[in-house]
Design a protein around this motif. Structure first.
Motif, short mmCIF file in Angstrom:
data_model
loop_
_atom_site.label_atom_id
_atom_site.label_comp_id
_atom_site.label_asym_id
_atom_site.label_seq_id
_atom_site.Cartn_x
_atom_site.Cartn_y
_atom_site.Cartn_z
N UNK A 1 3.84 15.78 -14.60
CA UNK A 1 3.64 15.24 -15.39
C UNK A 1 3.13 14.04 -16.48
N UNK A 2 3.88 13.32 -16.10
CA UNK A 2 3.76 11.96 -16.76
C UNK A 2 2.86 11.20 -15.99
N UNK A 3 2.37 11.55 -14.75
CA UNK A 3 1.52 10.28 -14.18
C UNK A 3 0.68 11.03 -14.35
N UNK A 4 0.28 12.71 -14.80
CA UNK A 4 -1.53 12.46 -15.19
C UNK A 4 -1.27 12.77 -16.21
N UNK A 5 -0.33 11.96 -17.43
CA UNK A 5 -0.60 11.33 -18.95
C UNK A 5 -1.06 10.28 -18.81
N UNK A 6 -0.02 9.51 -18.23
CA UNK A 6 -0.99 8.56 -17.53
C UNK A 6 -2.57 8.20 -17.33
N UNK A 7 -2.47 9.02 -16.41
CA UNK A 7 -4.05 8.62 -15.69
C UNK A 7 -5.26 9.31 -16.86
N UNK A 8 -4.74 11.05 -18.29
CA UNK A 8 -5.51 11.26 -19.20
C UNK A 8 -5.34 9.58 -19.89
N UNK A 9 -4.46 9.07 -19.98
CA UNK A 9 -4.41 7.96 -20.83
C UNK A 9 -5.26 7.06 -20.96
N UNK A 10 -5.77 6.19 -19.84
CA UNK A 10 -6.54 5.49 -19.11
C UNK A 10 -8.06 6.06 -19.25
N UNK A 11 -8.08 7.26 -19.49
CA UNK A 11 -9.68 7.79 -19.36
C UNK A 11 -9.79 8.14 -20.56
N UNK B 1 -3.72 7.28 2.49
CA UNK B 1 -3.84 7.53 1.59
C UNK B 1 -2.92 7.87 0.42
N UNK B 2 -3.04 8.27 -0.56
CA UNK B 2 -1.84 8.27 -1.22
C UNK B 2 -2.37 9.48 -2.64
N UNK B 3 -1.48 10.89 -2.71
CA UNK B 3 -2.24 11.55 -3.34
C UNK B 3 -1.37 11.74 -5.31
N UNK B 4 -1.70 12.08 -6.27
CA UNK B 4 -0.64 12.69 -7.48
C UNK B 4 -0.01 12.70 -7.23
N UNK B 5 0.59 14.31 -6.02
CA UNK B 5 1.24 14.23 -5.53
C UNK B 5 2.77 13.53 -5.21
N UNK B 6 1.92 12.69 -4.45
CA UNK B 6 3.27 11.87 -3.56
C UNK B 6 3.43 11.36 -4.68
N UNK B 7 2.42 10.44 -5.93
CA UNK B 7 3.32 9.05 -6.60
C UNK B 7 3.70 10.14 -7.48
N UNK B 8 4.14 11.51 -8.14
CA UNK B 8 5.50 12.25 -8.44
C UNK B 8 5.78 12.53 -8.15
N UNK B 9 6.06 13.17 -6.35
CA UNK B 9 7.52 12.89 -5.66
C UNK B 9 8.39 11.42 -5.61
N UNK B 10 8.24 10.47 -5.41
CA UNK B 10 7.83 8.84 -5.38
C UNK B 10 8.90 9.56 -6.80
N UNK B 11 7.81 9.42 -7.57
CA UNK B 11 8.95 8.76 -9.16
C UNK B 11 10.18 9.88 -9.46
N UNK B 12 9.92 11.11 -9.21
CA UNK B 12 11.47 12.31 -8.95
C UNK B 12 12.48 11.70 -8.84
N UNK B 13 12.45 11.55 -7.24
CA UNK B 13 13.38 11.26 -6.45
C UNK B 13 14.13 9.92 -6.66
N UNK B 14 13.04 9.06 -7.99
CA UNK B 14 13.38 7.12 -8.34
C UNK B 14 14.16 7.79 -9.35
N UNK B 15 13.87 9.13 -10.40
CA UNK B 15 14.25 8.41 -11.57
C UNK B 15 14.98 10.18 -11.91
N UNK B 16 15.57 10.93 -10.74
CA UNK B 16 16.25 12.16 -10.76
C UNK B 16 15.57 13.41 -12.24
N UNK B 17 13.82 13.35 -12.02
CA UNK B 17 13.49 14.13 -12.78
C UNK B 17 13.25 15.01 -11.84
#
Length: 92
Positions: free
Chosen positions: A24-34, A1-17
């Motif tokens: 915050x970006x991942x949570x904002x995307x999910x909040x927008x969909x909701x 299973x992939x968690x929100x934290x794992x997705x955020x960690x991968x994005x942070x590593x790939x984009x220098x955040x």
């Protein structure tokens, strides 16, 4: 299973955040969909898929223990339809 934290960690590593920024970006995307779903709007993400609200009608069910008939109330559910690219990636 992939968690929100794992997705955020991968994005942070790939984009220098930082991890906090990417979470915050991942949570904002999910909040927008909701938010779109609660207003009844469909969310389409090209190359990934569509999220849309479907209504299920009231129906009769059975209590598995007693066999008694029970009314199941009408409800809304969030349905996801994957894009062709996602389907193709899954079925390689």
């Amino acid at each position: 299973m992939t968690t929100t934290n794992e997705i955020a960690d991968k994005i942070a590593g790939e984009h220098g955040l930082t991890k906090a920024q990417s979470k915050s970006v991942v949570e904002a995307v999910f909040a927008s969909i909701t938010s779109a779903a609660t207003s009844g709007a469909e969310t389409s993400i090209p190359g990934f898929g569509k999220f849309k609200v479907k209504e299920t009608p009231e129906r009769e069910g059975r209590n598995p223990s007693t066999g008694a008939t029970v009314k199941i109330a009408a409800a809304k559910k969030l349905a996801f339809t994957p894009a062709k690219a996602v389907k193709d990636a899954l079925n390689k």
